[in-house]
Scaffold this active site. Structure first.
Site, PDB file in Angstrom:
ATOM      1  N   SER A   1       0.870  -1.177   0.000  1.00  0.00           N
ATOM      2  CA  SER A   1       0.000   0.000   0.000  1.00  0.00           C
ATOM      3  C   SER A   1       0.906   1.226   0.000  1.00  0.00           C
ATOM      4  O   SER A   1       2.077   1.138   0.421  1.00  0.00           O
ATOM      5  CB  SER A   1      -0.855  -0.024   1.273  1.00  0.00           C
ATOM      6  OG  SER A   1      -1.456   1.232   1.488  1.00  0.00           O
TER       7      SER A   1
ATOM      8  N   TYR B   1      -2.257  -0.935  10.223  1.00  0.00           N
ATOM      9  CA  TYR B   1      -2.353  -1.249   8.788  1.00  0.00           C
ATOM     10  C   TYR B   1      -1.082  -0.781   8.076  1.00  0.00           C
ATOM     11  O   TYR B   1      -0.447  -1.543   7.340  1.00  0.00           O
ATOM     12  CB  TYR B   1      -3.593  -0.582   8.190  1.00  0.00           C
ATOM     13  CG  TYR B   1      -3.748  -0.793   6.698  1.00  0.00           C
ATOM     14  CD1 TYR B   1      -4.335  -1.950   6.200  1.00  0.00           C
ATOM     15  CD2 TYR B   1      -3.302   0.171   5.788  1.00  0.00           C
ATOM     16  CE1 TYR B   1      -4.482  -2.144   4.824  1.00  0.00           C
ATOM     17  CE2 TYR B   1      -3.445  -0.011   4.422  1.00  0.00           C
ATOM     18  CZ  TYR B   1      -4.034  -1.169   3.946  1.00  0.00           C
ATOM     19  OH  TYR B   1      -4.173  -1.358   2.595  1.00  0.00           O
TER      20      TYR B   1
HETATM   21  N1  LIG Z   1      -8.558  -0.849  -2.429  1.00  0.00           N
HETATM   22  C1  LIG Z   1      -7.514  -0.033  -2.315  1.00  0.00           C
HETATM   23  O1  LIG Z   1      -7.612   1.180  -2.612  1.00  0.00           O
HETATM   24  C2  LIG Z   1      -6.187  -0.571  -1.854  1.00  0.00           C
HETATM   25  C3  LIG Z   1      -5.088   0.297  -1.880  1.00  0.00           C
HETATM   26  C4  LIG Z   1      -3.838  -0.191  -1.454  1.00  0.00           C
HETATM   27  C5  LIG Z   1      -3.727  -1.505  -1.033  1.00  0.00           C
HETATM   28  N2  LIG Z   1      -4.809  -2.328  -1.028  1.00  0.00           N
HETATM   29  C6  LIG Z   1      -4.626  -3.705  -0.588  1.00  0.00           C
HETATM   30  O2  LIG Z   1      -5.225  -4.565  -1.543  1.00  0.00           O
HETATM   31  C7  LIG Z   1      -5.656  -5.771  -0.896  1.00  0.00           C
HETATM   32  C8  LIG Z   1      -7.096  -6.062  -1.232  1.00  0.00           C
HETATM   33  O3  LIG Z   1      -7.878  -5.007  -0.720  1.00  0.00           O
HETATM   34  P1  LIG Z   1      -9.358  -4.678  -1.257  1.00  0.00           P
HETATM   35  O4  LIG Z   1      -9.395  -3.217  -1.423  1.00  0.00           O
HETATM   36  O5  LIG Z   1      -9.710  -5.584  -2.354  1.00  0.00           O
HETATM   37  O6  LIG Z   1     -10.192  -5.002   0.069  1.00  0.00           O
HETATM   38  P2  LIG Z   1     -11.576  -5.760   0.305  1.00  0.00           P
HETATM   39  O7  LIG Z   1     -12.494  -5.530  -0.828  1.00  0.00           O
HETATM   40  O8  LIG Z   1     -11.992  -5.368   1.666  1.00  0.00           O
HETATM   41  O9  LIG Z   1     -11.145  -7.281   0.284  1.00  0.00           O
HETATM   42  C9  LIG Z   1     -10.322  -7.801   1.288  1.00  0.00           C
HETATM   43  C10 LIG Z   1     -10.489  -9.279   1.319  1.00  0.00           C
HETATM   44  O10 LIG Z   1      -9.705  -9.776   2.420  1.00  0.00           O
HETATM   45  C11 LIG Z   1     -10.499 -10.696   3.135  1.00  0.00           C
HETATM   46  N3  LIG Z   1     -10.122 -10.822   4.535  1.00  0.00           N
HETATM   47  C12 LIG Z   1     -10.070  -9.849   5.463  1.00  0.00           C
HETATM   48  N4  LIG Z   1      -9.776 -10.388   6.651  1.00  0.00           N
HETATM   49  C13 LIG Z   1      -9.648 -11.721   6.471  1.00  0.00           C
HETATM   50  C14 LIG Z   1      -9.397 -12.813   7.317  1.00  0.00           C
HETATM   51  N5  LIG Z   1      -9.242 -12.660   8.645  1.00  0.00           N
HETATM   52  N6  LIG Z   1      -9.337 -14.052   6.805  1.00  0.00           N
HETATM   53  C15 LIG Z   1      -9.531 -14.245   5.480  1.00  0.00           C
HETATM   54  N7  LIG Z   1      -9.794 -13.249   4.617  1.00  0.00           N
HETATM   55  C16 LIG Z   1      -9.859 -12.000   5.116  1.00  0.00           C
HETATM   56  C17 LIG Z   1     -11.905 -10.129   3.034  1.00  0.00           C
HETATM   57  O11 LIG Z   1     -12.822 -11.128   3.367  1.00  0.00           O
HETATM   58  P3  LIG Z   1     -14.379 -10.798   3.646  1.00  0.00           P
HETATM   59  O12 LIG Z   1     -14.936 -10.572   2.292  1.00  0.00           O
HETATM   60  O13 LIG Z   1     -14.861 -11.992   4.312  1.00  0.00           O
HETATM   61  O14 LIG Z   1     -14.384  -9.565   4.478  1.00  0.00           O
HETATM   62  C18 LIG Z   1     -11.936  -9.688   1.582  1.00  0.00           C
HETATM   63  O15 LIG Z   1     -12.282 -10.740   0.725  1.00  0.00           O
HETATM   64  C19 LIG Z   1      -5.399  -5.557   0.591  1.00  0.00           C
HETATM   65  O16 LIG Z   1      -4.167  -6.154   0.940  1.00  0.00           O
HETATM   66  C20 LIG Z   1      -5.297  -4.048   0.728  1.00  0.00           C
HETATM   67  O17 LIG Z   1      -4.497  -3.693   1.818  1.00  0.00           O
HETATM   68  C21 LIG Z   1      -6.047  -1.886  -1.427  1.00  0.00           C
END
Ligand SMILES: NC(=O)c1ccc[n+]([C@@H]2O[C@H](COP(=O)([O-])OP(=O)(O)OC[C@H]3O[C@@H](n4cnc5c(N)ncnc54)[C@H](OP(=O)(O)O)[C@@H]3O)[C@@H](O)[C@H]2O)c1
Length: 281
Positions: A177, A190
């Site tokens: 991130s 985080y």
């Molecule tokens: N979106 C952004 O702007 C952004 C920017 C920088 C980095 N990132 C990184 O990209 C990655 C994906 O993020 P996203 O934006 O796609 O987030 P998201 O839509 O919230 O998806 C996160 C996923 O992680 C799963 N998860 C969370 N806790 C968990 C646990 N204890 N055990 C198993 N699974 C778990 C969630 O499961 P549930 O569906 O069950 O909650 C969900 O499927 C992350 O590493 C995030 O830090 C995202």
């Protein structure tokens, strides 16, 4: 082990409307069978970037393992893959907060029995945790975020390492991130966990560099239209952000590996999904 589907059965971006739209602007156009026969585990595969990656990898021919915590969301991704691709998916229900060495060992054995080797491991699941000054950050939440974002990827990598090592070439993606590269107030555990992901990436890359066939990358997706982003920036208009599918050219490129014939980033590289361009050959 199942036989890979014939390359002609894979649709690439054409079988997935959001991907077709995004792929029009991709800097790299993989062939429809770019990932045929590759076995890839994605954590957090039920939502956001993880769900898009699972559907994308399957569209390009990979057998995907969908690890996540909410079974219903994983089933939706599984059903989509069944209906729209010529590949096989499996669901791995797992709350990474509760991950144990025994569970990782069982996962290892099940992947070994079903697929033999692992070509890709995408550490994507993360917890955002509270947005609170460190002076007030609850220690119990700190431990949870570190478990999901740091300790679980370590345990999975360690437990599945031999399967990655046995593949002719394999790829580990650590999801970072912007706040894992430059600290920012109130991002608490985080941000610190993403710095740890960068450290893990560097150590693993250095340890595997000489063997030459496991490539390790840190990828920062950048602001992306997902549930986590909306939780972090509730006032933001999601339509101003790229979709997860917009970023998928980079993920396919990394998972495809040397068979693309393109120059790959050096193992250990820190990459930005936004605006990514393959190096000119
Ligand atoms: N979106 C952004 O702007 C952004 C920017 C920088 C980095 N990132 C990184 O990209 C990655 C994906 O993020 P996203 O934006 O796609 O987030 P998201 O839509 O919230 O998806 C996160 C996923 O992680 C799963 N998860 C969370 N806790 C968990 C646990 N204890 N055990 C198993 N699974 C778990 C969630 O499961 P549930 O569906 O069950 O909650 C969900 O499927 C992350 O590493 C995030 O830090 C995202």
């Amino acid at each position: 082990m199942s036989e890979p589907a014939s390359p002609t059965q894979h649709k690439g971006a054409k079988g997935y409307a959001a991907l077709t739209a995004a792929a029009a602007n991709w800097a790299y156009q993989p062939t429809a069978d770019a990932l045929a026969g590759r076995n890839i585990l994605i954590t957090g595969a039920g939502d956001g970037i993880g769900a898009a990656a699972a559907k994308t990898f399957a569209s390009f021919g990979a057998n995907v393992m969908l690890l996540g915590r909410t079974r219903q969301k994983l089933e939706q991704v599984f059903d989509w893959i069944e209906a729209n691709t010529a590949t096989e998916a499996v669901i791995v229900p797992c709350d990474l907060e509760q991950l144990t060495v025994d569970a990782v060992n069982a996962l290892h054995d099940s992947i070994a029995d079903s697929y033999g080797v692992l070509h890709g491991l995408m550490h994507n699941a993360s917890m955002l945790g509270p947005r609170t000054p460190l002076a007030h950050y609850p220690a119990s939440e700190w431990v949870r975020v570190m478990q999901v974002n740091v300790t679980a990827p370590f345990m999975l990598t360690q437990g599945l390492f031999t399967l990655l090592d046995q593949a002719p070439d394999s790829c580990v993606i650590n999801t970072s991130s912007g706040v894992g590269r430059q600290g920012r107030a109130y991002w608490g555990a985080y941000a610190v966990s993403k710095f740890a992901a960068e450290g893990f990436n560097q150590v693993l890359a250095d340890e595997t560099e000489n063997a030459g066939h496991i490539r390790v990358y840190s990828v920062n997706p950048g602001g992306t239209r997902t549930r986590m982003r909306a939780a972090a920036y509730p006032a933001e208009d999601p339509d101003t952000l790229p979709t997860a599918e917009d970023h998928m050219a980079l993920y396919v490129y990394l998972m495809e590996g040397p068979q693309s014939g393109k120059t790959l980033p050096a193992t250990g590289a820190q990459l930005e999904a936004r605006g990514w361009q393959p190096s000119a050959d």
